[in-house]
Design an enzyme around this catalytic site. Structure first.
Site, PDB file in Angstrom:
ATOM      1  CG  MET A 129      49.907  39.371  50.163  1.00  0.00           C
ATOM      2  SD  MET A 129      50.444  38.585  51.730  1.00  0.00           S
ATOM      3  CE  MET A 129      52.184  38.261  51.362  1.00  0.00           C
ATOM      4  CB  CYS A 130      45.062  35.094  46.841  1.00  0.00           C
ATOM      5  SG  CYS A 130      44.705  36.150  45.441  1.00  0.00           S
ATOM      6  CG  HIS A 131      41.662  36.125  51.822  1.00  0.00           C
ATOM      7  ND1 HIS A 131      41.868  37.332  51.205  1.00  0.00           N
ATOM      8  CD2 HIS A 131      41.800  36.355  53.146  1.00  0.00           C
ATOM      9  CE1 HIS A 131      42.113  38.258  52.128  1.00  0.00           C
ATOM     10  NE2 HIS A 131      42.084  37.694  53.310  1.00  0.00           N
ATOM     11  CG  MET A 133      43.686  38.216  42.643  1.00  0.00           C
ATOM     12  SD  MET A 133      44.270  39.354  41.349  1.00  0.00           S
ATOM     13  CE  MET A 133      45.633  38.433  40.657  1.00  0.00           C
ATOM     14  CD  GLU A 134      40.302  33.308  43.507  1.00  0.00           C
ATOM     15  OE1 GLU A 134      40.045  34.513  43.249  1.00  0.00           O
ATOM     16  OE2 GLU A 134      40.769  32.934  44.598  1.00  0.00           O
ATOM     17  CG  ASP A 188      53.643  23.672  27.203  1.00  0.00           C
ATOM     18  OD1 ASP A 188      54.868  23.673  27.020  1.00  0.00           O
ATOM     19  OD2 ASP A 188      53.024  22.666  27.551  1.00  0.00           O
TER      20      ASP A 188
END
Lengths: 159, 159, 159, 159, 159, 159
Positions: E75-77, E112-113, E127
């Site tokens: 739901m992120c733009h 969120m970024e 990793d």
């Protein structure tokens, strides 16, 4: 670690386990038909639209979309497809029909890859011609054929 | 540098220049309808299919696909969409209808984003239910409405 | 929270801050030339290669690649490009030249988008024709022109 | 269903069928050379450019690009590559050379993966250094070697 | 068209409409800490692991992930970010801390970024070092700071 | 071609060669826990947040992220995963725990795929609930279990 509650696990979406399925040759064919004004179809076939070559662009878009299927359809498995073809033909003065054929040697089928290729090719036809005609309708998208895998061969009924 | 020949430049596909267009609020609404056996629709609505929650998965797939439109449709401009909604409703005992609404404040419209969202949601419905029913058909995908931009408001005719 | 050590911060890669830069109209043009046997060029121009239409596929690949630039080049900013064109022309009996033009209204330029479009189109020419000729060489890829932004207009020297 | 016309099927682009090809170990090596002012090369090697560490960023960009090849080159098959290496070396006071090596165990080769890795690494070198020097030219991109598959081993001529 | 039933519309996921929000300068900072054996941290800092340069790879992975946020978080733009930085520092003999800073001039924030950049950098540390130590734990990922937009400035409490 | 200098090749990042490794059934399980206010958890469980259905969206985001792992983590090999499941459970009045299970039949393991799925699901929980609570912390992300491959089975210690 205490587990107080399991939230909504029955019925939750997941990518089903195909690890135990056999690796077989699989193929799927899907089609998508788009209806438009006859004037719009003339513009497409005479390559007279401002965005340029409608048919070649749609065909390539469909093939590239087949490779993106597992990125678009949440529960699809990623598959190393071995072949993808998209053909586009005039089926009446007001309709184009896209047919996509996809093959893989793998543990699950390529029905969604063929459907995605046909659909994205049809959407690209819409995009390339929409400056002339916003009333175009993609009237029928369906699986025509699949082979390979445990469920065997499927052939759609005639329309 | 001598240029001996221009290959096929008339009619070649390109991403049209929208640099001079105004930045306005734009909206588009598209729909896609899928027909199936009534037994299949019952399985979907009772959340009894092996891949899990059909409706929520399709809705989310449609919203995420709106954001991938310019990656799928070759001549589409990338657009920072400001809103995307997908609703799915039962329209008969044998049909589900997807409606996608997308908005942007930008130089070009979001018709393709709405159509892509509706289509990918419909394809996801197919994927989630295809173990029960491969005869499902996406019977109609079309633009219902757009507003904003130089060409103004478009409203589809009733079917 | 104690910070015992800063690892290698001088010289570390980052996406530079363009937040304070002006939004202006920007354009860039890049070219990429591919050399091959004259027989290979004949096969391309007569559309006689097994993978099909070389020129249209390369052109579309270049345009789509312009939109993927910030996904490929780690420190590139994502940009909502407003136009992308790729033309491919025969410049001798043994060479094709790709020229890509990209535009944006934004805070940073589209040099990398134009270079990426030209390069991916040239790579696609190689891919489509490599069954006939693996000795093809992409002999020159460079920026030809840019305009807009604080550093102003750049024009490459003639070769 | 009547099929009135087949549009342009001869010569249309498609992803060729590799389903019947053998799964073998395959390898490809490609190179890309970029020419620049000696001052620019000094800035790169002394890690004195505003975007930061040029060489490491280019190397990683090349490796990641190898994995995106089938997303960039329309008719390339998706391949689960088993190895990718990119090395960058100074070949004169004004040139850097990228060499990319890619391996797979599969039905088709990784020439395009190696070429894409080399090219995207070279483009990243350009991007990281372009604030100092826009005249850089990628002067030669080509396949050096491939092995595996029906067509066997290929080795490029010396330049 | 009759609408027989609305399926589960209350509470359904959607990308909220930010079209009416102001375009402002926005910034967010997030951190992620990873704990490991001191021997593992020594291997990382002495660049002695088989996958190569751990720190540079993680930093670049974090920056590239910031650009993929709207592709990962449903739901992120999509946002044209104007800056992204990732720093990695040793905070004890057994821990590395990632700090990501992202900026945008836009209608919605980049929390969120920043969180995605910090997280993917931490996963990349895992990793690159997991051949030596599978017991590493990412012990804390959180937002540290945001500014801009209607909700104003947020600063996390000290841990 | 003279090679004047090898830049920094010792310790440079590369995708290690797994071509000689055996194809075996492999599985990995990872978890990620997010802490929040009890009021926030109540809002999530009662589906009362403005972005809609938090749990289903996070689960689907996690599954889709598993498929993007090799695109996010630079040195990860692309893998055709055969199964992905994400479950989310309440472990206290202030915490949700994500558990991701991924399987493949291949030459290398899916630890990073499971960790990426768990992490992106946790980030999506944050995104869906952040309008109510920006203080949420992802407190622990780790590998729980892996099987298959030369290094055999790994089971994490209890926390």
């Amino acid at each position: 670690m205490t587990r107080l509650s399991h939230l909504d696990q029955k019925g939750q979406a997941h990518m089903v386990d195909v690890g135990e399925k056999d690796i077989t040759s699989r193929q799927a064919v899907a089609e998508s038909t788009i209806e438009m004004k006859s004037e719009t179809l003339d513009l497409i076939l005479s390559n007279a639209l401002p965005k340029g070559d409608v048919i070649a662009t749609a065909r390539i878009a469909g093939i590239m979309a087949a490779k993106k299927t597992s990125d678009l359809i949440p529960m699809c498995h990623p598959l190393p497809i071995t072949s993808a073809k998209v053909k586009i033909e005039k089926t009446s003065d007001t309709s184009l029909r896209v047919e996509a054929t996809v093959k893989v040697t793998g543990k699950t089928g390529v029905e969604m890859e063929a459907l995605t290729a046909a659909t994205v090719a049809a959407l690209t036809l819409y995009d390339m011609a929409k400056s002339a005609d916003k009333d175009m309708i993609i009237t029928s998208t369906r699986l025509l054929f699949k082979s390979g895998g445990k469920s065997g061969t499927y052939t759609a009924n005639s329309p």
